[in-house]
Every structure is written in structure tokens, then in C-alpha cells.
Scaffold this active site. Sequence first.
Site, PDB file in Angstrom:
ATOM      1  N   VAL A   1       1.970   6.261 -25.900  1.00  0.00           N
ATOM      2  CA  VAL A   1       0.788   6.362 -25.491  1.00  0.00           C
ATOM      3  C   VAL A   1       0.241   5.108 -26.071  1.00  0.00           C
ATOM      4  CG1 VAL A   1      -1.375   7.431 -25.024  1.00  0.00           C
ATOM      5  CG2 VAL A   1       0.565   8.723 -25.269  1.00  0.00           C
ATOM      6  N   CYS A   2      -0.424   4.108 -25.032  1.00  0.00           N
ATOM      7  CA  CYS A   2      -0.963   2.941 -25.505  1.00  0.00           C
ATOM      8  C   CYS A   2      -2.360   3.232 -26.319  1.00  0.00           C
ATOM      9  CB  CYS A   2      -1.389   2.059 -24.225  1.00  0.00           C
ATOM     10  SG  CYS A   2      -2.049   0.658 -24.682  1.00  0.00           S
ATOM     11  N   ILE A   3      -2.337   2.750 -27.313  1.00  0.00           N
ATOM     12  CA  ILE A   3      -3.484   3.085 -28.451  1.00  0.00           C
ATOM     13  C   ILE A   3      -4.701   2.526 -27.794  1.00  0.00           C
ATOM     14  CG2 ILE A   3      -2.920   1.055 -30.087  1.00  0.00           C
ATOM     15  CD1 ILE A   3      -3.629   3.057 -32.193  1.00  0.00           C
TER      16      ILE A   3
END
Lengths: 98, 130
Positions: B76-78
Site C-alpha cells: 500500500v503506497c505510504i
Amino acid sequence: MTTLHVISHSPFGDNRLTSCLRLLDNQDALLLCGDATYALKPGSEPYRVLQAAGLEQRLFALEEDLQARAIPDELAKAVDYPAFVALSLHYDKVNTWL
Amino acid sequence: MKFAIAVFSPAHAPSSRRALRFAEAALAGGHEITRLFFYQDGVHSASANVVAPQDEQDVAAQWRSFVSHHQLDAVVCIAAALRRGVLDEAEANRYQRPAVNLPKPWELSGLGQLHEAAQVADRLVCFGGD
């Protein structure tokens, strides 16, 4: 280098479809899914545009999305998910019009 | 063949479900998924706090069990997640927020993971829209 273009937005809300058709190379294919399948509604303007584009065997639509909207598969070949996977491998790249 | 799959839409969008069905079909067809990457509003597809209406499919839960069952690399893109309030324990502690909604099997990481996945995989397939 061949590309499978994937569109999921309604052709009545933006110009992704016409932009895509302008870019479509003669070895590329187009897969319509979600609301983009409304472009296959007979008698509509997007239908006419797709017909005029003469994509023949290079126009596909996700079967479940056609069924959910009661849209006939006369202009596009209906594909299920395994066929979608196969299409994505048949073409060198997959370009989704996000 | 190796697939990298990027999801740009939340669990309630048809395209998130479509991405999941595609991923299932890819594995069922004997292919490999090198990485799932959840970007932009796609981070909501990974949230553990999504409550689907009873007469609708719980796509977020389906993603969670799919990732766990197949032990997939699901990133998941931070940056996208932080700004949307999708936090794992470390980030919730770091920014002193009251809730954690990104437990395992998800990993928070950077956009570089999408770039790397695109290099490693034979195909990158993105899902977004309606």
C-alpha cells in the site's frame, strides 16, 4: 509493440474513448469494461464511432459488465476473466485509461 | 507469466472488484503475481475499517483473504495511505492517531515498489475508474 487498451469510464462522461481510438495502432486492441460498455449500446453515438473505427476482431468487452447492463455483444467480442488474462498476455503491454 | 497489478480505486468501486477477479483468474491460470500495489484511492481497498452494506459484496474483506490465502506481496503506497488516514500501527503511533486500520497482510511502502514490480513482471495491469 502491441498494446491492449482498457477503458472503464462511460463514453458519455468524458472523451477517453475518442482519445484512445485516435491513438490506437492497427495492431492494438480495445477492451471495454464497467460503464465503458455503454459505448456498445446500439443506436448511440459512441456505437457509431466504434463501428466506424472498424476494429473487427480487436474490440472486446467484459462479459459480466455487458450482462449487467443488458448490452448485446454484436460489435465486440465478450470475454470472461480468464480471457481477459489471456488478452493481457497476447498483447505486449496493457494500458488502462485510469 | 508474472503479473504486477496496481489498484487505483477504493473497495466500493467496481474496478477494485474487477482487479480482484482478474488477480484470481491469473492465479487460477497458473500465473504468478509478483506484487499487488494499492495506490491513490486504492489504499481504501486495503482498509480494515470498511463496512460493506449487507446486500453488497465486502470487496475489502475479499482482498484481505485473497492476499492472506495466497501469501501475496501486497504493498500500500505510504504517501497515498497517510493522507487518506489508512495507517498501520507504526504510522498511527508516529503521528499519534487514534486508530489502526491497516493490519497484516498489507505492507506500507513507497512508489518505488510499483516501479520495481513493473520491471520484474511480464505485465503491469492497472485498475481504476468505474
